[in-house]
Design a protein around this motif. Structure first.
Motif, PDB file in Angstrom:
ATOM      1  N   GLN A  47     -68.137  60.391   8.427  1.00 38.11           N
ATOM      2  CA  GLN A  47     -67.510  59.892   7.900  1.00 38.11           C
ATOM      3  C   GLN A  47     -66.663  61.387   7.276  1.00 38.11           C
ATOM      4  OE1 GLN A  47     -71.569  58.644   5.966  1.00 38.11           O
ATOM      5  NE2 GLN A  47     -71.146  56.872   6.184  1.00 38.11           N
ATOM      6  N   ILE A  48     -67.580  62.762   8.245  1.00 37.98           N
ATOM      7  CA  ILE A  48     -66.929  64.130   6.998  1.00 37.98           C
ATOM      8  C   ILE A  48     -65.939  64.004   8.467  1.00 37.98           C
ATOM      9  CG2 ILE A  48     -67.573  66.381   7.508  1.00 37.98           C
ATOM     10  CD1 ILE A  48     -70.855  65.477   7.448  1.00 37.98           C
ATOM     11  N   HIS A  69     -67.614  75.104   2.974  1.00 36.09           N
ATOM     12  CA  HIS A  69     -68.164  76.110   2.026  1.00 36.09           C
ATOM     13  C   HIS A  69     -68.866  74.579   1.416  1.00 36.09           C
ATOM     14  CE1 HIS A  69     -69.191  78.599  -0.897  1.00 36.09           C
ATOM     15  NE2 HIS A  69     -69.461  77.834  -0.906  1.00 36.09           N
ATOM     16  N   ALA A  70     -68.021  73.788   0.931  1.00 39.80           N
ATOM     17  CA  ALA A  70     -68.517  72.388   0.465  1.00 39.80           C
ATOM     18  C   ALA A  70     -69.272  71.584   1.457  1.00 39.80           C
ATOM     19  CB  ALA A  70     -67.603  71.356  -0.085  1.00 39.80           C
ATOM     20  N   LEU A  77     -78.793  69.530   0.748  1.00 33.16           N
ATOM     21  CA  LEU A  77     -79.218  68.989  -0.889  1.00 33.16           C
ATOM     22  C   LEU A  77     -79.499  67.614  -0.173  1.00 33.16           C
ATOM     23  CD1 LEU A  77     -76.099  69.135  -3.370  1.00 33.16           C
ATOM     24  CD2 LEU A  77     -77.268  70.385  -3.706  1.00 33.16           C
ATOM     25  N   PRO A  78     -80.879  66.785  -1.270  1.00 35.34           N
ATOM     26  CA  PRO A  78     -80.896  65.464  -0.688  1.00 35.34           C
ATOM     27  C   PRO A  78     -80.301  64.911  -1.021  1.00 35.34           C
ATOM     28  CG  PRO A  78     -82.622  66.589  -2.911  1.00 35.34           C
ATOM     29  CD  PRO A  78     -81.515  67.472  -2.533  1.00 35.34           C
ATOM     30  N   GLY A  79     -80.665  63.936  -0.284  1.00 38.48           N
ATOM     31  CA  GLY A  79     -79.370  62.590  -0.335  1.00 38.48           C
ATOM     32  C   GLY A  79     -78.146  62.671   0.828  1.00 38.48           C
ATOM     33  N   PRO A  80     -77.011  61.510   0.681  1.00 41.98           N
ATOM     34  CA  PRO A  80     -76.036  61.439   2.107  1.00 41.98           C
ATOM     35  C   PRO A  80     -75.400  62.529   1.869  1.00 41.98           C
ATOM     36  CG  PRO A  80     -75.716  59.980  -0.237  1.00 41.98           C
ATOM     37  CD  PRO A  80     -77.270  60.224   0.064  1.00 41.98           C
ATOM     38  N   LEU A  85     -69.589  65.615  -0.043  1.00 45.02           N
ATOM     39  CA  LEU A  85     -68.836  66.061   0.170  1.00 45.02           C
ATOM     40  C   LEU A  85     -67.615  65.221  -1.054  1.00 45.02           C
ATOM     41  CD1 LEU A  85     -67.624  68.331   1.170  1.00 45.02           C
ATOM     42  CD2 LEU A  85     -67.189  66.758   3.788  1.00 45.02           C
ATOM     43  N   ALA A  86     -67.421  64.046  -0.842  1.00 44.78           N
ATOM     44  CA  ALA A  86     -66.649  63.178  -1.155  1.00 44.78           C
ATOM     45  C   ALA A  86     -66.867  63.623  -2.479  1.00 44.78           C
ATOM     46  CB  ALA A  86     -66.493  62.234  -1.154  1.00 44.78           C
TER      47      ALA A  86
END
Length: 469
Positions: A47-48, A69-70, A77-80, A85-86
């Motif tokens: 996905q990335i 950087h993003a 962070l916790p989570g997907p 990122l999106a």
């Protein structure tokens, strides 16, 4: 503050004579985000990679250094991380509305697909057609993930120090079973200290602010700051709003139905999970499976793997497997509701408490992270984290390959070392053949993601219906 478009001041052409893309409105960006969502197969690595190809290489909306950087921040962070990122890039481009559109669309195809498959699973079981589809798609997804590991590694591992960090990360998680948060913290500390010391290896590894790292020009210039500020008042308002969006439904369920009700259990369990899912879906799947199967009794052991197969072979974050878990939990304890209605509500509730916190983390934290992009020590720490994450993704690719090609894989401990050893007698020749075919198609012939997925899924269905698998 919200903005309808970005890039109002058009930068000069670069040395090659290229002008930056024209400003993009949110309405114009929407179909691009929908396209990214529709192509979001293959777990976070794939996905990335899709987002990088579309946003950086194709559309040139955001520079490579700013994209990384993003990504570095989202891995903390916790989570997907892919969904976050999106959301982050959407927020950078069009403020909160852009973040909601980008992050929401990223989840939507998975919600629909997993819900439809959950209905089929509940009504008909693991029917041959669906099982064959999953069988074939796993081989294609493995090829997509392998390709993504190489693409992200080439961009993030600039220099031997970053390569060494990725290698150490792989050894730590694959052979030593060290928890992902420990790896992230160790990498961050190494990068921070290297950045503070001004070591060029860490400055080059991050790539932030390096003109050489970016094949410009881009719509969102590196020097441009988002319009949303970082005042304490703004932070408190955003925090209160998104905490309420996330937790008020949970509180209402607990008050009306009680903590012992199946919906109360789902709301509380997955809300807690949303705060500890560091390292992406695979890092938390063992915990979810243990609790759902052993503690709550919501699923049988094999059903968790079926749900994972659904999530691996449908668009959207891999953590969408939790919707399948919530669906079956409520389907089997519907109370006064029809089972399918209860299951649908349980799945949607799971998705809500899983993803609402993701928007909170981004909308509260991203403005601060953006204003710290010039901080060398922080940039080096985040770059080191990205290098470590490459090693973790490689671990996931190896894990996925073993469980795709072999029916039985067991952990073997040699002192402090843990090895995932496959039972060679459990080798699935058809899975191996499909996997090799997908890898050859992707790496030798440059086949695209969708043709590879379609070909492998068709082959899987044919093999299943013929009785060979």
């Amino acid at each position: 503050m919200e903005s309808a478009a970005i890039g109002e001041e058009v930068p000069a052409r670069d040395a090659a004579g290229r002008a930056p893309p024209r400003p993009v409105t949110l309405a114009e960006a929407l179909p691009v985000w929908a396209r990214i969502a529709a192509l979001s197969f293959g777990g976070p690595a794939g996905q990335i990679s899709v987002m990088h190809r579309v946003l950086v290489e194709e559309k040139r909306w955001i520079s490579e250094s700013r994209f990384l950087h993003a990504l570095n921040f989202c891995t903390l962070l916790p989570g997907p991380e892919a969904q976050q990122l999106a959301t982050y890039v959407g927020w950078l481009m069009h403020g909160t509305r852009g973040g909601l559109v980008a992050g929401g669309l990223f989840v939507l195809p998975g919600v629909v697909a997993i819900m439809a498959l959950s209905w089929i699973y509940a009504l008909y079981g693991n029917v041959g057609l669906v099982a064959g589809l999953f069988f074939g798609l796993k081989a294609a997804v493995l090829a997509v993930v392998a390709q993504a590991v190489l693409r992200i590694g080439r961009r993030a591992l600039r220099g031997p120090v970053m390569v060494a960090l990725a290698a150490l990360s792989f050894v730590a998680i694959f052979f030593l079973d060290i928890p992902f948060p420990v790896i992230v913290l160790a990498a961050a500390l190494v990068g921070y200290l290297g950045g503070r010391a001004g070591l060029p290896q860490f400055q080059a590894g991050g790539g932030h602010g390096s003109a050489a790292a970016d094949d410009g020009p881009y719509l969102l210039a590196d020097a441009e700051l988002p319009q949303e500020h970082t005042s304490p008042g703004r932070t408190a308002r955003v925090l209160a709003l998104w905490a309420a969006i996330w937790l008020l439904p949970v509180a209402a369920i607990l008050v009306l139905l009680g903590p012992g009700d199946i919906f109360g259990q789902i709301a509380v369990f997955f809300s807690k999970m949303a705060m500890v899912t560091f390292g992406g879906a695979y890092a938390v799947l063992t915990y979810v499976a243990q609790q759902a199967v052993d503690h709550y009794g919501w699923l049988r052991p094999g059903e968790m793997l079926d749900g994972l197969g659904m999530a691996e072979t449908t668009p959207g974050p891999l953590i969408m497997v939790t919707q399948f878990v919530g669906f079956l939990a409520a389907y089997r304890a519907p109370g006064a509701l029809p089972p399918l209605v209860a299951g649908t509500l349980g799945g949607l509730l799971t998705t809500w408490v899983t993803f609402a916190p993701c928007f909170l983390w981004i909308f509260v934290g991203a403005p601060y992270v953006e204003r710290l992009r010039g901080n060398r020590a922080l940039a080096a720490a985040l770059a080191a984290i990205t290098a470590a994450v490459v090693g973790v993704i490689l671990n996931l690719a190896v894990w996925f390959a073993l469980h795709t090609v072999f029916a039985e894989v067991r952990p073997v401990w040699l002192g402090p070392l843990r090895l995932d050893v496959p039972n060679l007698a459990s080798l699935d020749p058809f899975a191996l053949a499909l996997t090799l075919g997908a890898l050859v198609a992707v790496f030798r012939f440059g086949a695209g993601m969708l043709p590879t997925l379609a070909a492998c899924s068709a082959a899987g269905v044919a093999l299943r219906l013929s009785g060979l698998v």
